[in-house]
Design a protein around this motif. Structure first.
Motif, PDB file in Angstrom:
ATOM      1  N   MET A 106       0.833  -1.190   0.000  1.00 32.54           N
ATOM      2  CA  MET A 106       0.000   0.000   0.000  1.00 32.54           C
ATOM      3  C   MET A 106       0.877   1.254   0.000  1.00 32.54           C
ATOM      4  N   ARG A 107       0.654   2.116  -0.976  1.00 29.23           N
ATOM      5  CA  ARG A 107       1.410   3.366  -1.033  1.00 29.23           C
ATOM      6  C   ARG A 107       1.115   4.220   0.196  1.00 29.23           C
ATOM      7  N   ILE A 108       2.093   5.029   0.602  1.00 23.72           N
ATOM      8  CA  ILE A 108       1.875   5.981   1.681  1.00 23.72           C
ATOM      9  C   ILE A 108       2.385   7.347   1.238  1.00 23.72           C
ATOM     10  N   ASN A 109       1.915   8.355   1.971  1.00 23.39           N
ATOM     11  CA  ASN A 109       2.320   9.735   1.707  1.00 23.39           C
ATOM     12  C   ASN A 109       2.854  10.311   3.004  1.00 23.39           C
ATOM     13  N   ALA A 110       4.004  10.946   2.953  1.00 26.67           N
ATOM     14  CA  ALA A 110       4.659  11.454   4.163  1.00 26.67           C
ATOM     15  C   ALA A 110       3.770  12.412   4.950  1.00 26.67           C
ATOM     16  N   SER A 111       2.835  13.083   4.271  1.00 26.63           N
ATOM     17  CA  SER A 111       1.983  14.069   4.946  1.00 26.63           C
ATOM     18  C   SER A 111       0.626  13.511   5.347  1.00 26.63           C
ATOM     19  N   HIS A 112       0.373  12.239   5.051  1.00 25.76           N
ATOM     20  CA  HIS A 112      -0.914  11.620   5.378  1.00 25.76           C
ATOM     21  C   HIS A 112      -0.738  10.577   6.482  1.00 25.76           C
ATOM     22  N   ALA A 113      -1.617  10.618   7.478  1.00 26.85           N
ATOM     23  CA  ALA A 113      -1.575   9.611   8.542  1.00 26.85           C
ATOM     24  C   ALA A 113      -1.887   8.235   7.960  1.00 26.85           C
ATOM     25  N   LEU A 114      -1.228   7.237   8.483  1.00 22.57           N
ATOM     26  CA  LEU A 114      -1.467   5.861   8.036  1.00 22.57           C
ATOM     27  C   LEU A 114      -1.996   5.034   9.190  1.00 22.57           C
ATOM     28  N   ARG A 115      -2.655   3.946   8.836  1.00 32.18           N
ATOM     29  CA  ARG A 115      -3.167   3.014   9.841  1.00 32.18           C
ATOM     30  C   ARG A 115      -2.550   1.646   9.600  1.00 32.18           C
ATOM     31  N   THR A 116      -2.027   1.073  10.657  1.00 34.16           N
ATOM     32  CA  THR A 116      -1.421  -0.257  10.527  1.00 34.16           C
ATOM     33  C   THR A 116      -1.343  -0.908  11.894  1.00 34.16           C
ATOM     34  N   ASN A 117      -0.891  -2.154  11.936  1.00 29.19           N
ATOM     35  CA  ASN A 117      -0.687  -2.865  13.197  1.00 29.19           C
ATOM     36  C   ASN A 117       0.804  -3.014  13.460  1.00 29.19           C
ATOM     37  N   VAL A 118       1.192  -2.821  14.719  1.00 25.88           N
ATOM     38  CA  VAL A 118       2.598  -3.011  15.087  1.00 25.88           C
ATOM     39  C   VAL A 118       2.667  -4.027  16.232  1.00 25.88           C
ATOM     40  N   PRO A 119       3.723  -4.835  16.276  1.00 31.29           N
ATOM     41  CA  PRO A 119       3.830  -5.875  17.307  1.00 31.29           C
ATOM     42  C   PRO A 119       4.052  -5.304  18.701  1.00 31.29           C
ATOM     43  N   VAL A 120       3.663  -6.094  19.696  1.00 36.03           N
ATOM     44  CA  VAL A 120       3.843  -5.745  21.107  1.00 36.03           C
ATOM     45  C   VAL A 120       5.049  -6.497  21.654  1.00 36.03           C
ATOM     46  N   HIS A 121       5.946  -5.782  22.323  1.00 36.42           N
ATOM     47  CA  HIS A 121       7.079  -6.395  23.017  1.00 36.42           C
ATOM     48  C   HIS A 121       6.882  -6.178  24.517  1.00 36.42           C
ATOM     49  N   VAL A 122       6.699  -7.268  25.269  1.00 35.70           N
ATOM     50  CA  VAL A 122       6.516  -7.187  26.719  1.00 35.70           C
ATOM     51  C   VAL A 122       7.873  -7.292  27.400  1.00 35.70           C
ATOM     52  N   ILE A 123       8.151  -6.373  28.343  1.00 38.40           N
ATOM     53  CA  ILE A 123       9.423  -6.398  29.062  1.00 38.40           C
ATOM     54  C   ILE A 123       9.182  -6.485  30.574  1.00 38.40           C
ATOM     55  N   ASN A 124      10.218  -6.898  31.286  1.00 41.76           N
ATOM     56  CA  ASN A 124      10.225  -7.008  32.751  1.00 41.76           C
ATOM     57  C   ASN A 124       9.225  -8.034  33.272  1.00 41.76           C
ATOM     58  N   GLU A 125       9.183  -9.189  32.618  1.00 39.77           N
ATOM     59  CA  GLU A 125       8.332 -10.274  33.105  1.00 39.77           C
ATOM     60  C   GLU A 125       9.130 -11.338  33.856  1.00 39.77           C
ATOM     61  N   ALA A 184      -3.317  -1.832  16.910  1.00 39.23           N
ATOM     62  CA  ALA A 184      -3.694  -1.043  15.737  1.00 39.23           C
ATOM     63  C   ALA A 184      -3.452   0.435  16.048  1.00 39.23           C
ATOM     64  N   ILE A 185      -2.662   1.100  15.197  1.00 40.93           N
ATOM     65  CA  ILE A 185      -2.287   2.490  15.461  1.00 40.93           C
ATOM     66  C   ILE A 185      -2.522   3.372  14.241  1.00 40.93           C
ATOM     67  N   SER A 186      -2.501   4.682  14.505  1.00 42.03           N
ATOM     68  CA  SER A 186      -2.509   5.695  13.451  1.00 42.03           C
ATOM     69  C   SER A 186      -1.365   6.663  13.732  1.00 42.03           C
ATOM     70  N   CYS A 187      -0.664   7.064  12.680  1.00 41.55           N
ATOM     71  CA  CYS A 187       0.436   8.021  12.830  1.00 41.55           C
ATOM     72  C   CYS A 187       0.926   8.450  11.453  1.00 41.55           C
ATOM     73  N   LEU A 188       1.730   9.492  11.430  1.00 37.21           N
ATOM     74  CA  LEU A 188       2.411   9.859  10.195  1.00 37.21           C
ATOM     75  C   LEU A 188       3.532   8.850   9.941  1.00 37.21           C
ATOM     76  N   PRO A 189       3.890   8.630   8.688  1.00 43.19           N
ATOM     77  CA  PRO A 189       4.954   7.658   8.388  1.00 43.19           C
ATOM     78  C   PRO A 189       6.240   7.884   9.171  1.00 43.19           C
ATOM     79  N   LYS A 190       6.613   9.138   9.422  1.00 40.37           N
ATOM     80  CA  LYS A 190       7.867   9.414  10.125  1.00 40.37           C
ATOM     81  C   LYS A 190       7.826   8.962  11.579  1.00 40.37           C
ATOM     82  N   ASN A 191       6.614   8.789  12.132  1.00 37.29           N
ATOM     83  CA  ASN A 191       6.473   8.390  13.530  1.00 37.29           C
ATOM     84  C   ASN A 191       6.181   6.906  13.710  1.00 37.29           C
ATOM     85  N   LEU A 192       6.201   6.152  12.624  1.00 40.27           N
ATOM     86  CA  LEU A 192       5.837   4.737  12.688  1.00 40.27           C
ATOM     87  C   LEU A 192       6.867   3.948  13.497  1.00 40.27           C
TER      88      LEU A 192
END
Length: 206
Positions: free
Chosen positions: A95-114, A132-140
């Motif tokens: 899926m194409r993205i645009n640097a000025s447009h927010a994107l929606r995607t899923n990112v993995p969870v890393h659990v620490i200190n267990e 599931a998150i939303s952000c600009l591409p630069k903040n992904l």
């Protein structure tokens, strides 16, 4: 961005199942690129390059660069079809993205200190593996870190407790409090029942 997240792609006009089979026999992967209001285009990528890249967890939650006939296009991987038992990638959706447009995607969870909980015999239950998150591409982010060091036995950490990186919002929380999903629960250690010992003693007495 590492080199493995920059892939060369060629435009293809030969479509259909037969064409896709021929591509796979030639160690190529058929793909499609869509989004940003532009017409979808059919592509071909080298299987060995894609196979190497997809072994990295970050491949699925990073901005990728496709060099389409020499022209760079920033995109995300949205779907990957694999062979049911061979180590073969059958098809890719980008899926194409645009640097000025927010994107929606899923990112993995890393659990620490267990570790301290596990040493004490407690168990850590992970209810979700992605957020599931939303952000600009630069903040992904490549992943979301979930720190459970301050949890107590029996407590559950929810989405609203997760500290998201700057510029990143939760798609689920945006829907309301009813979507404040459980992320991790720390469960007390299981106590072994003495019933078996009691039954054994009763049998001996008889």
């Amino acid at each position: 961005m590492t080199d493995i997240f920059t892939l060369d792609a060629e435009l293809r006009a030969d479509l259909g199942k037969g064409a896709s089979r021929r591509l796979r026999h030639a160690n190529k992967v058929p793909a499609i690129l869509y989004g940003e209001g532009k017409e979808p285009v059919s592509l071909t990528l080298a299987h060995n390059k894609v196979f190497r890249a997809q072994q990295e967890e970050a491949f699925y939650s990073s901005v990728l660069t496709l060099n389409v006939d020499g022209k760079p296009v920033e995109c995300l991987i949205k779907d990957m079809q694999r062979h049911p038992f061979k180590q073969v990638i059958m098809h890719l959706d980008f899926m194409r993205i645009n640097a000025s447009h927010a994107l929606r995607t899923n990112v993995p969870v890393h659990v620490i200190n267990e570790e301290d909980f596990l040493k004490a015999g407690a168990t850590v239950s992970r209810h979700i593996t992605e957020i599931a998150i939303s952000c600009l591409p630069k903040n992904l982010p490549e992943f979301i870190t979930v720190d459970i060091k301050d949890l107590e036995i029996g407590q559950t950490l929810h989405l609203s407790d997760v500290v998201l990186p700057k510029g990143v919002t939760s798609d689920d929380l945006a829907k309301g409090e009813d979507h404040d999903l459980a992320v991790v629960t720390v469960n007390a250690a299981k106590v072994q029942s003495d019933d078996s010992d009691t039954e054994e003693e009763e049998t001996t007495e008889e």
